[in-house]
Motif scaffolding. Structure first.
Motif, PDB file in Angstrom:
ATOM      1  N   MET A   1      -2.522  -5.003   2.275  1.00 18.45           N
ATOM      2  CA  MET A   1      -1.354  -4.134   2.116  1.00 18.45           C
ATOM      3  C   MET A   1      -0.473  -4.222   3.318  1.00 18.45           C
ATOM      4  O   MET A   1       0.771  -4.016   3.380  1.00 18.45           O
ATOM      5  CB  MET A   1      -1.619  -2.462   2.147  1.00 18.45           C
ATOM      6  N   ASN A   2      -1.068  -4.958   4.275  1.00 14.62           N
ATOM      7  CA  ASN A   2      -0.311  -4.966   5.729  1.00 14.62           C
ATOM      8  C   ASN A   2       0.975  -5.903   5.612  1.00 14.62           C
ATOM      9  O   ASN A   2       2.079  -5.765   6.290  1.00 14.62           O
ATOM     10  CB  ASN A   2      -1.263  -5.658   6.812  1.00 14.62           C
ATOM     11  N   SER A   3       0.872  -6.768   4.502  1.00 14.48           N
ATOM     12  CA  SER A   3       2.113  -7.819   4.522  1.00 14.48           C
ATOM     13  C   SER A   3       3.401  -6.907   3.951  1.00 14.48           C
ATOM     14  O   SER A   3       4.550  -7.468   4.158  1.00 14.48           O
ATOM     15  CB  SER A   3       1.772  -9.078   3.648  1.00 14.48           C
ATOM     16  N   GLN A   5       4.102  -4.016   5.140  1.00 10.05           N
ATOM     17  CA  GLN A   5       4.832  -2.950   5.885  1.00 10.05           C
ATOM     18  C   GLN A   5       6.166  -3.215   6.613  1.00 10.05           C
ATOM     19  O   GLN A   5       6.900  -2.335   6.528  1.00 10.05           O
ATOM     20  CB  GLN A   5       3.992  -3.046   7.207  1.00 10.05           C
ATOM     21  N   GLN A  41       4.097   4.147   2.836  1.00 10.91           N
ATOM     22  CA  GLN A  41       3.884   4.319   4.214  1.00 10.91           C
ATOM     23  C   GLN A  41       3.324   5.429   4.963  1.00 10.91           C
ATOM     24  O   GLN A  41       4.178   6.654   4.935  1.00 10.91           O
ATOM     25  CB  GLN A  41       4.751   3.491   5.170  1.00 10.91           C
ATOM     26  N   THR A  42       2.070   5.688   5.370  1.00  8.87           N
ATOM     27  CA  THR A  42       1.796   6.827   6.080  1.00  8.87           C
ATOM     28  C   THR A  42       2.458   7.048   7.314  1.00  8.87           C
ATOM     29  O   THR A  42       3.021   6.078   8.235  1.00  8.87           O
ATOM     30  CB  THR A  42       0.324   6.945   6.326  1.00  8.87           C
ATOM     31  N   GLU A  43       2.433   8.217   8.040  1.00  4.60           N
ATOM     32  CA  GLU A  43       2.932   8.465   9.368  1.00  4.60           C
ATOM     33  C   GLU A  43       2.165   7.708  10.522  1.00  4.60           C
ATOM     34  O   GLU A  43       2.740   7.358  11.430  1.00  4.60           O
ATOM     35  CB  GLU A  43       2.791   9.815   9.739  1.00  4.60           C
ATOM     36  N   HIS A  44       1.122   7.099  10.182  1.00  3.45           N
ATOM     37  CA  HIS A  44       0.321   6.299  11.100  1.00  3.45           C
ATOM     38  C   HIS A  44       0.435   4.817  10.738  1.00  3.45           C
ATOM     39  O   HIS A  44       0.140   3.889  11.605  1.00  3.45           O
ATOM     40  CB  HIS A  44      -1.157   6.296  10.891  1.00  3.45           C
ATOM     41  N   GLY A  45       1.497   4.439   9.785  1.00  4.52           N
ATOM     42  CA  GLY A  45       1.887   3.263   9.532  1.00  4.52           C
ATOM     43  C   GLY A  45       1.150   2.306   8.677  1.00  4.52           C
ATOM     44  O   GLY A  45       1.264   1.158   8.280  1.00  4.52           O
ATOM     45  N   THR A  46       0.142   2.951   7.914  1.00  2.00           N
ATOM     46  CA  THR A  46      -0.911   2.310   7.210  1.00  2.00           C
ATOM     47  C   THR A  46      -0.221   2.491   6.009  1.00  2.00           C
ATOM     48  O   THR A  46       0.845   3.488   5.885  1.00  2.00           O
ATOM     49  CB  THR A  46      -2.334   2.855   7.043  1.00  2.00           C
ATOM     50  N   LEU A  47      -0.464   1.629   4.897  1.00  2.00           N
ATOM     51  CA  LEU A  47       0.011   1.818   3.713  1.00  2.00           C
ATOM     52  C   LEU A  47      -1.125   2.471   2.734  1.00  2.00           C
ATOM     53  O   LEU A  47      -2.170   2.409   2.725  1.00  2.00           O
ATOM     54  CB  LEU A  47       0.531   0.553   2.925  1.00  2.00           C
ATOM     55  N   ARG A  48      -0.577   3.262   1.830  1.00  2.00           N
ATOM     56  CA  ARG A  48      -1.483   4.126   0.661  1.00  2.00           C
ATOM     57  C   ARG A  48      -0.771   4.099  -0.604  1.00  2.00           C
ATOM     58  O   ARG A  48       0.429   4.109  -0.882  1.00  2.00           O
ATOM     59  CB  ARG A  48      -1.636   5.411   0.970  1.00  2.00           C
TER      60      ARG A  48
END
Length: 183
Positions: A1-3, A5, A41-48
């Motif tokens: 999922m990083n791509s 962001q 995107q979560t508040e920590h920058g990860t995707l969910r």
């Protein structure tokens, strides 16, 4: 999922979606299966994955799925009768995926699916029309055409990106949404 962001600098959510229909004309035919995955995107920058749906939609009283569509999708009148919901329920579920924008809608051959979604939302008045019109969209087919030689079906992208063991293209909306996410 990083791509994905970088997309979240502009959008609060990405909704990947697909439809299966009982024909090719949005004004005459209906969606019989609607699948969508909402990514945030979560508040920590990860995707969910914030929400997902795989909804069978009942046809109007007296209408039947054409045999060629049953052969293509495996979706039967009996399945819609036992597992299907009214179209208004599906419209409300998709509308919920559009809330909290801006939203980017992504589909493979998006124009087809967008026209059917639009017709469904317009039949069921509410804020779905406004939210739909406010969303941007990306057609993964157009992007794939820019990068690869013919043919350009989703199943070709699956092979090109060596995803055969991970996903399948089955003419079922949920399978196609998962495959689209991976592509």
């Amino acid at each position: 999922m990083n791509s994905l962001q970088s997309v979240f600098r502009k959008y609060n959510a990405v909704v990947l979606f697909d439809t299966e229909t009982d024909g090719l004309e949005p004004k005459e035919n209906q969606i019989i299966e609607l699948a969508a995955i909402r990514i945030e995107q979560t508040e920590h920058g990860t995707l969910r994955i914030a929400a997902s749906a795989d909804i069978f939609i009942k046809l109007p009283e007296g209408q039947k799925i054409p045999e060629r569509i049953v052969e293509l999708t495996g979706i039967t009148d009996e399945r819609l009768a036992s597992e299907g919901v009214p179209e208004s329920t599906a419209a409300a579920a998709f509308t919920d995926m559009l809330r909290g924008g801006p939203v980017l809608l992504i589909a493979h051959n998006a124009q087809f699916d967008l026209l059917f979604i639009r017709e469904m939302l317009w039949r069921h008045k509410g804020d779905g029309e406004e939210l739909f019109e406010a969303a941007d969209y990306l057609d993964s087919l157009t992007v794939y055409k820019d990068r690869r030689a013919y043919p350009h079906k989703l199943e070709n992208a699956i092979v090109t990106y060596k995803l055969e063991g991970k996903v399948k293209n089955s003419h079922r909306a949920i399978d196609d949404v998962v495959a689209l996410f991976e592509v």
